[in-house]
Design an enzyme around this catalytic site. Structure first.
Site, mmCIF file in Angstrom:
data_model
loop_
_atom_site.group_PDB
_atom_site.id
_atom_site.type_symbol
_atom_site.label_atom_id
_atom_site.label_comp_id
_atom_site.label_asym_id
_atom_site.label_seq_id
_atom_site.Cartn_x
_atom_site.Cartn_y
_atom_site.Cartn_z
ATOM 1 C CG ASN A 1 -2.067 -0.972 1.080
ATOM 2 O OD1 ASN A 1 -2.577 -1.173 -0.001
ATOM 3 N ND2 ASN A 1 -2.460 -1.593 2.194
ATOM 4 C CG HIS A 2 2.216 3.302 -2.919
ATOM 5 N ND1 HIS A 2 2.862 3.799 -4.028
ATOM 6 C CD2 HIS A 2 2.734 2.052 -2.729
ATOM 7 C CE1 HIS A 2 3.719 2.895 -4.488
ATOM 8 N NE2 HIS A 2 3.657 1.829 -3.713
ATOM 9 C CE LYS A 3 0.091 11.212 3.299
ATOM 10 N NZ LYS A 3 1.026 12.258 3.783
ATOM 11 C CB THR B 1 0.023 7.421 -4.749
ATOM 12 O OG1 THR B 1 0.353 7.218 -6.136
ATOM 13 C CG2 THR B 1 -1.417 7.913 -4.621
ATOM 14 N N PRO C 1 -2.474 2.915 4.253
ATOM 15 C CG PRO C 1 -3.582 3.039 2.222
ATOM 16 C CD PRO C 1 -2.271 3.340 2.869
#
Length: 212
Positions: A82-84, A90, A111
């Site tokens: 997951n990336h912000k 992102t 996330p």
């Protein structure tokens, strides 16, 4: 005899593409039940290579129950992928350092969807992809090349991208009865004794065996 030895990585003589993967897992955050197998002619013992972005500092687990059938090419995406997403970009600048670590997400900004949990007696078809935090219920079937982004109800058939319920395998009241029986938790001697009923569609007979 009470079936194959669950401690044997390759329980089918002359057929090494099938592996009881509990015997080959080194990662403590991957937990697999007895008799769950992975079928892959290229490297059946290398199941862990299909658990992607599973970084120990994230701490999420992949939990797979007993008597599951996992086809070649099935992959699990874990939370480390997951990336912000709350900012404009992102892009994970921080992983490259050299001054970019100043953009590292604060605690809680990435996330995180928790553990990925696969129930018992689940069949996951060829080349399917299971996303982070998904729970697949007991007795479910995932069609080949599905992308599973949401939880899968017990004893349902799902397929597609994103995977959707195609049909329930049994009525809701029958599913509740099957979950209560939980035959996969019986002693293996009892499973062996009642195999014909377990593979039949006779729920009444299975309940009778449970009480025997």
């Amino acid at each position: 005899m009470n079936g194959p030895d669950p401690r044997d990585p390759h329980p089918m003589a002359g057929f090494p593409q099938v592996c009881f993967i509990k015997n080959t897992i080194a990662n403590p955050n991957i937990i697999v039940g007895d008799y769950t197998y992975y079928d892959d002619p290229d490297d059946a013992e290398g199941f862990e290579r299909n658990v992607l972005y599973h970084f120990p500092f994230v701490g999420d687990r992949l939990v797979i129950g007993k008597f599951c059938a996992i086809a070649r090419g099935v992959r699990f995406i874990m939370n480390g992928a997951n990336h912000k997403m709350s900012g404009i970009s992102t892009y994970p600048f921080q992983i490259f350092g050299n001054g970019w670590e100043a953009a590292a997400p604060a605690d809680g900004e990435l996330p995180y969807k928790g553990d990925t949990v696969i129930g018992n007696d689940v069949w996951i078809g060829y080349d399917s992809l299971v996303m982070p935090g998904v729970h697949i219920g007991n007795g479910a079937i995932v069609a080949a090349r599905s992308v599973v982004v949401n939880d899968v109800p017990a004893y349902s058939v799902v397929g597609g991208n994103p995977a959707r319920v195609i049909k329930p395998r049994f009525a809701a009241d029958v599913v509740a009865r099957l979950e209560a029986v939980a035959w996969w938790d019986w002693p293996i001697e009892k499973v062996t004794q009642h195999l014909r009923v377990i593979v039949s569609g006779d729920v009444d007979a299975l309940e009778a065996c449970a009480g025997a």
